[in-house]
Design a protein around this motif. Structure first.
Motif, short mmCIF file in Angstrom:
data_model
loop_
_atom_site.label_atom_id
_atom_site.label_comp_id
_atom_site.label_asym_id
_atom_site.label_seq_id
_atom_site.Cartn_x
_atom_site.Cartn_y
_atom_site.Cartn_z
N GLY A 37 1.09 -1.42 -0.17
CA GLY A 37 0.31 -0.11 -0.26
C GLY A 37 0.55 1.05 -0.08
N VAL A 38 2.09 1.17 -0.11
CA VAL A 38 3.31 2.25 -0.31
C VAL A 38 3.19 3.06 -1.77
N LEU A 39 2.93 3.91 -1.95
CA LEU A 39 3.54 4.69 -3.14
C LEU A 39 4.98 4.94 -3.33
N GLN A 40 4.89 4.36 -3.96
CA GLN A 40 6.53 4.52 -4.50
C GLN A 40 7.61 5.22 -5.68
N GLY A 41 8.66 6.13 -5.11
CA GLY A 41 8.95 7.12 -5.70
C GLY A 41 8.87 6.75 -7.53
N LYS A 42 9.10 6.06 -7.91
CA LYS A 42 9.10 5.78 -9.33
C LYS A 42 7.52 6.38 -9.74
N THR A 43 6.62 5.62 -8.78
CA THR A 43 5.28 5.99 -9.90
C THR A 43 4.92 7.64 -9.57
N LYS A 44 5.77 8.32 -8.40
CA LYS A 44 5.19 9.67 -8.28
C LYS A 44 6.57 10.32 -9.12
N ALA A 45 7.30 10.04 -9.76
CA ALA A 45 8.43 9.98 -11.01
C ALA A 45 7.13 9.91 -12.44
N GLU A 46 6.81 9.12 -12.37
CA GLU A 46 6.24 8.37 -13.64
C GLU A 46 4.39 9.62 -13.63
N TYR A 47 4.14 9.61 -12.62
CA TYR A 47 2.74 10.31 -12.43
C TYR A 47 2.90 11.81 -13.67
N LEU A 48 4.28 12.07 -12.17
CA LEU A 48 4.78 13.81 -13.29
C LEU A 48 5.41 13.61 -14.65
N GLY A 49 5.35 13.07 -14.11
CA GLY A 49 6.85 13.74 -15.92
C GLY A 49 8.01 14.04 -15.52
#
Length: 185
Positions: A37-49
């Motif tokens: 259930g952890v939002l990973q840094g890689k996912t945040k980076a991809e979402y933000l571009g």
């Protein structure tokens, strides 16, 4: 929207006093999280571009009830806390190896929400020191940091501010407990 605990109000007051732009970001509830259930840094980076270097992590190493924080980009390669703590804090290598990251977090945080900005009563008590990795290329670049807290909304809420602002706010609040470091060994 997530409300900051009173013990984190120093973030907003010092940001205002220092003229730092600070934005609260809430990621959508359907964003992909890992099996814990952890939002990973890689996912945040991809979402933000963004590059993963702009996603900043707070690693809290602990030895029993005492923590030492290391603030660095999520893209930072693994490093030896023994060498780092000996060099910056004068802790022996033997004592330094007892500090581990294993899912234990300071009060007010959980895995995935560890923040550079802890509850103010923890610094100097359960959080011994905070080390900030100096990355000149990030300086005034806007980065993403977790704000702490617990639960789904805390996992999805971040601050956006310049990388250098993290150090400015922490130094203003906690003085000698905050240490600048070059890239860890």
């Amino acid at each position: 929207m997530l409300q900051l605990p009173l013990e984190q109000s120093y973030i907003l007051s010092h940001a205002k006093e220092l003229g730092i732009e600070l934005r609260l970001i809430e990621y959508p509830s359907n964003i992909l999280k890992d099996e814990k259930g952890v939002l990973q840094g890689k996912t945040k980076a991809e979402y933000l571009g963004w590059s993963t270097e702009r996603i900043i992590c707070a690693y809290y190493f602990h030895d029993g009830p005492e923590f030492i924080g290391v603030i660095a980009p999520s893209s930072l390669p693994p490093f030896s806390q023994r060498d780092l703590f000996q060099k910056v804090l004068g802790i022996s290598r033997n004592q330094g190896k007892r500090y581990v990251v294993n899912g234990s977090c300071p009060e007010g945080m959980e895995p995935g929400t560890c923040s550079p900005f802890p509850l103010e009563t923890l610094v100097g008590t359960s959080i011994r020191d905070i080390l900030i990795c100096e990355i000149p290329s990030l300086g005034q670049t806007t980065v993403d940091i977790s704000i702490g807290g617990q639960g789904d909304l805390a996992q999805r809420t971040s601050f956006h501010l310049s990388y250098d602002s993290i150090h400015q706010i922490l130094s203003k609040k906690f003085g000698s407990r905050i240490h600048s470091i070059s890239q860890p060994p």
